[in-house]
Design a protein around this motif. Structure first.
Motif, PDB file in Angstrom:
ATOM      1  N   LEU A 220       8.867  -5.895  42.503  1.00 56.02           N
ATOM      2  CA  LEU A 220       7.921  -4.705  41.378  1.00 56.02           C
ATOM      3  C   LEU A 220       6.745  -4.214  42.298  1.00 56.02           C
ATOM      4  CD1 LEU A 220       8.556  -4.299  38.038  1.00 56.02           C
ATOM      5  CD2 LEU A 220       6.505  -5.253  39.170  1.00 56.02           C
ATOM      6  N   VAL A 221       6.741  -3.111  42.589  1.00 52.22           N
ATOM      7  CA  VAL A 221       4.727  -2.275  42.698  1.00 52.22           C
ATOM      8  C   VAL A 221       4.939  -2.252  42.274  1.00 52.22           C
ATOM      9  CG1 VAL A 221       4.230  -0.802  44.769  1.00 52.22           C
ATOM     10  CG2 VAL A 221       6.399  -2.054  45.375  1.00 52.22           C
ATOM     11  N   TYR A 222       3.396  -2.566  41.890  1.00 52.97           N
ATOM     12  CA  TYR A 222       2.378  -2.188  41.035  1.00 52.97           C
ATOM     13  C   TYR A 222       1.369  -2.098  41.201  1.00 52.97           C
ATOM     14  CZ  TYR A 222       0.283  -6.604  40.672  1.00 52.97           C
ATOM     15  OH  TYR A 222      -0.281  -8.039  40.825  1.00 52.97           O
ATOM     16  N   HIS A 223       0.797   0.052  40.566  1.00 52.22           N
ATOM     17  CA  HIS A 223      -0.461  -0.219  41.103  1.00 52.22           C
ATOM     18  C   HIS A 223      -1.530  -1.164  40.141  1.00 52.22           C
ATOM     19  CE1 HIS A 223      -4.219   2.925  39.546  1.00 52.22           C
ATOM     20  NE2 HIS A 223      -3.830   3.183  41.018  1.00 52.22           N
ATOM     21  N   ARG A 224      -2.714  -1.661  40.773  1.00 50.74           N
ATOM     22  CA  ARG A 224      -3.640  -2.524  40.372  1.00 50.74           C
ATOM     23  C   ARG A 224      -4.248  -2.670  39.129  1.00 50.74           C
ATOM     24  NH1 ARG A 224      -3.685  -7.511  42.787  1.00 50.74           N
ATOM     25  NH2 ARG A 224      -2.614  -7.434  44.686  1.00 50.74           N
TER      26      ARG A 224
ATOM     27  N   ASP B   1       8.212   6.832  49.417  1.00 50.14           N
ATOM     28  CA  ASP B   1       7.750   7.819  47.968  1.00 50.14           C
ATOM     29  C   ASP B   1       7.468   7.472  46.911  1.00 50.14           C
ATOM     30  OD1 ASP B   1       9.393  10.389  49.088  1.00 50.14           O
ATOM     31  OD2 ASP B   1      10.759  10.326  48.638  1.00 50.14           O
ATOM     32  N   ILE B   2       8.224   6.064  47.016  1.00 48.84           N
ATOM     33  CA  ILE B   2       7.342   5.625  45.931  1.00 48.84           C
ATOM     34  C   ILE B   2       6.050   4.495  45.936  1.00 48.84           C
ATOM     35  CG2 ILE B   2       7.915   3.929  44.105  1.00 48.84           C
ATOM     36  CD1 ILE B   2      11.528   4.485  44.669  1.00 48.84           C
ATOM     37  N   ILE B   3       6.200   4.410  46.854  1.00 49.62           N
ATOM     38  CA  ILE B   3       4.847   3.298  47.669  1.00 49.62           C
ATOM     39  C   ILE B   3       3.521   4.274  47.458  1.00 49.62           C
ATOM     40  CG2 ILE B   3       3.431   2.089  49.127  1.00 49.62           C
ATOM     41  CD1 ILE B   3       6.601   0.957  49.808  1.00 49.62           C
ATOM     42  N   ASP B   4       3.985   5.693  47.853  1.00 46.07           N
ATOM     43  CA  ASP B   4       2.906   6.527  48.034  1.00 46.07           C
ATOM     44  C   ASP B   4       1.978   6.753  46.632  1.00 46.07           C
ATOM     45  OD1 ASP B   4       2.485   6.995  50.334  1.00 46.07           O
ATOM     46  OD2 ASP B   4       3.618   7.981  50.840  1.00 46.07           O
ATOM     47  N   ARG B   5       3.278   7.313  45.310  1.00 45.49           N
ATOM     48  CA  ARG B   5       2.295   7.619  44.075  1.00 45.49           C
ATOM     49  C   ARG B   5       2.474   6.187  43.496  1.00 45.49           C
ATOM     50  NH1 ARG B   5       6.469  11.158  45.846  1.00 45.49           N
ATOM     51  NH2 ARG B   5       6.617  13.265  45.593  1.00 45.49           N
TER      52      ARG B   5
ATOM     53  N   ALA C 107       0.497   3.965  44.788  1.00 46.60           N
ATOM     54  CA  ALA C 107      -1.082   3.473  45.541  1.00 46.60           C
ATOM     55  C   ALA C 107      -1.761   4.565  44.719  1.00 46.60           C
ATOM     56  CB  ALA C 107      -0.712   3.924  46.763  1.00 46.60           C
ATOM     57  N   ASP C 108      -1.890   5.598  44.450  1.00 47.28           N
ATOM     58  CA  ASP C 108      -2.699   6.833  43.746  1.00 47.28           C
ATOM     59  C   ASP C 108      -2.680   6.998  42.517  1.00 47.28           C
ATOM     60  OD1 ASP C 108      -0.644   9.128  43.589  1.00 47.28           O
ATOM     61  OD2 ASP C 108      -1.625   9.616  45.397  1.00 47.28           O
ATOM     62  N   GLY C 109      -2.101   5.906  42.062  1.00 49.64           N
ATOM     63  CA  GLY C 109      -1.760   6.247  40.121  1.00 49.64           C
ATOM     64  C   GLY C 109      -0.519   6.905  39.163  1.00 49.64           C
TER      65      GLY C 109
ATOM     66  N   GLU D 265      -4.842  -0.895  46.213  1.00 51.38           N
ATOM     67  CA  GLU D 265      -4.555  -0.193  44.753  1.00 51.38           C
ATOM     68  C   GLU D 265      -3.023  -0.935  44.935  1.00 51.38           C
ATOM     69  OE1 GLU D 265      -5.457   1.442  47.110  1.00 51.38           O
ATOM     70  OE2 GLU D 265      -7.409   2.323  46.936  1.00 51.38           O
ATOM     71  N   ILE D 266      -2.390  -1.392  45.737  1.00 48.33           N
ATOM     72  CA  ILE D 266      -0.922  -1.410  45.448  1.00 48.33           C
ATOM     73  C   ILE D 266      -1.025  -3.699  44.975  1.00 48.33           C
ATOM     74  CG2 ILE D 266       1.346  -1.642  47.115  1.00 48.33           C
ATOM     75  CD1 ILE D 266       0.397   0.741  47.950  1.00 48.33           C
ATOM     76  N   GLY D 267      -0.411  -3.532  44.546  1.00 40.60           N
ATOM     77  CA  GLY D 267       0.171  -4.852  44.176  1.00 40.60           C
ATOM     78  C   GLY D 267       1.617  -5.216  44.584  1.00 40.60           C
ATOM     79  N   LEU D 268       2.239  -6.261  44.378  1.00 33.81           N
ATOM     80  CA  LEU D 268       3.776  -6.004  44.094  1.00 33.81           C
ATOM     81  C   LEU D 268       4.215  -8.178  43.424  1.00 33.81           C
ATOM     82  CD1 LEU D 268       5.201  -8.120  46.767  1.00 33.81           C
ATOM     83  CD2 LEU D 268       4.223  -6.375  48.251  1.00 33.81           C
ATOM     84  N   VAL D 269       4.713  -8.162  43.173  1.00 33.15           N
ATOM     85  CA  VAL D 269       5.910  -8.880  42.373  1.00 33.15           C
ATOM     86  C   VAL D 269       7.154  -9.097  42.829  1.00 33.15           C
ATOM     87  CG1 VAL D 269       6.591  -9.879  39.741  1.00 33.15           C
ATOM     88  CG2 VAL D 269       4.341  -8.812  40.455  1.00 33.15           C
ATOM     89  N   LEU D 270       7.828 -10.179  42.932  1.00 36.62           N
ATOM     90  CA  LEU D 270       9.239 -11.164  42.899  1.00 36.62           C
ATOM     91  C   LEU D 270       9.453 -11.644  41.599  1.00 36.62           C
ATOM     92  CD1 LEU D 270       8.227 -10.873  46.195  1.00 36.62           C
ATOM     93  CD2 LEU D 270       9.842 -12.677  46.933  1.00 36.62           C
ATOM     94  N   LEU D 271       9.881 -10.529  40.396  1.00 41.01           N
ATOM     95  CA  LEU D 271      10.467 -11.348  39.287  1.00 41.01           C
ATOM     96  C   LEU D 271      11.117 -12.734  39.300  1.00 41.01           C
ATOM     97  CD1 LEU D 271      12.242  -7.547  38.368  1.00 41.01           C
ATOM     98  CD2 LEU D 271       9.337  -8.209  38.181  1.00 41.01           C
TER      99      LEU D 271
END
Length: 353
Positions: free
Chosen positions: A138-142, A216-220, A222-224, A246-252
């Motif tokens: 799971l990638v998230y906008h910090r 495509d997903i990571i770029d979006r 990153a910029d929110g 700005e990008i964080g990630l989680v292993l669920l």
């Protein structure tokens, strides 16, 4: 050009079954034998592993073809069935398609020295070998999660329910009608999480956006423009997170599906001994460290124990990790009836029907 740095020649072809071709001259400058590789890795990523191989085999030139997963399967089948020769080594993220080649008799049985200690889940009958260990994350906008992101699928559902309906910008994932990887991840989720379609429905109500690629997903994120990316290939996400704070990630924590890039030596290879030599190199400690440290693709080998390896991830996360085994069980994902059923459920969840 002489030396380890390759002389690159990119050739464009008019027909869709071919991609870009890159020629790496033999570092020794000798009239060399040529190793032909079909791979889904971009040439820029592949170059370090080819250079490392040529440092050990300086009299070998490499012809590298950058292809899509389906193109690789079709090329190997068509060239073999036509009575000709095909690649000496095939390396693809399409686990199911690689397994279909091995299962249908298009791969040679080869057993490099490292195979003796290779994990059972990562090899099949000496014909197909998993060389990387890449979790879905799971990638998230910090900035959007000052208290941290959801840590499980149930927590993700709770977060989605709190989002304004149809507002968009909440979550993105792969378009499984266009992404073979996205389809594989979702199919594995369906097998392990009883509420997967409830989760997809919650994503849809929050304005789910779908895309064909990880980038495509990571770029979006990153910029929110997106707050969360679901089921994103971890190797790409981790590399981007190192460069973009700005990008964080989680292993669920409920479970994390792990996929691999699978290698084989085709039965109709022109130079099968070179294909086996390249496979043996990538399975060696040196080759696995090149994959982990230079390509940022986590290593399978138990000899590699740094943070970017299966050994370290399994030591820390244990049963949370659910690797997709290299076995005929992968062929179920090529079953057209199963695909139609899963795509129908996907459409129902997205439309709320």
């Amino acid at each position: 050009m002489r030396g380890i740095l390759p002389f690159l020649l990119a050739l464009a072809f008019a027909w869709p079954a071919r991609g870009e071709v890159f020629l790496f001259q033999a570092p020794s400058g000798a009239a060399a034998r040529e190793l032909t590789i079909y791979s889904t890795l971009d040439e820029g990523l592949a170059a370090p592993m080819i250079e490392a191989f040529q440092a050990r085999y300086p009299d070998v030139a490499v012809r590298y073809e950058d292809l899509l997963t389906g193109q690789i399967r079709d090329r190997v089948r068509d060239e073999t069935d036509g009575g000709g020769v095909t690649a000496d080594f095939v390396f693809s993220s399409g686990m199911d398609l690689q397994m279909s080649l091995a299962n249908d008799g298009y791969a040679l049985a080869v057993r490099p020295e490292a195979a003796r200690d290779w994990p059972d889940w990562a090899q099949w009958q000496d014909r197909a070998y998993a060389l990387t260990f890449e979790p879905a994350v799971l990638v998230y906008h910090r900035p959007s999660f000052p208290d941290g992101p959801p840590q499980s699928r149930l927590a993700l559902m709770d977060w989605l329910k709190a989002q304004p309906a149809g507002a968009g910008g909440a979550v993105g994932t792969y378009d499984i009608t266009r992404s073979a990887l996205g389809y594989l991840f979702l199919a594995r989720d369906e097998e392990r999480f009883a509420d997967i379609w409830t989760l997809v429905g919650a994503m849809a109500r929050a304005g789910l956006e779908v895309f064909p690629t990880s980038q495509d997903i990571i770029d979006r994120v990153a910029d929110g423009r997106l707050k969360i990316g679901y089921n994103i290939l971890g190797s790409y996400a981790a590399d981007q997170a190192r460069q973009r704070p700005e990008i964080g990630l989680v292993l669920l924590k409920d479970f994390t599906v792990v996929v691999s890039r699978v290698a084989l030596v085709p039965r109709a290879a022109r130079n099968p001994d070179l294909g086996e030599a390249f496979l043996g190199f990538l399975m060696s400690r040196e080759g696995q460290e090149v994959l982990a440290r230079k390509l940022r693709l986590p290593a399978v080998s138990l000899e590699v124990s740094d943070g970017n390896s299966a050994r370290m991830m399994q030591a820390v996360l244990g049963a949370q990790l659910q690797p997709v085994g290299v076995s005929p069980g992968l062929l179920v994902y090529l079953d057209q009836a199963k695909r139609r059923r899963l795509l129908a459920r996907w459409e129902e969840a997205l439309t709320g029907r």
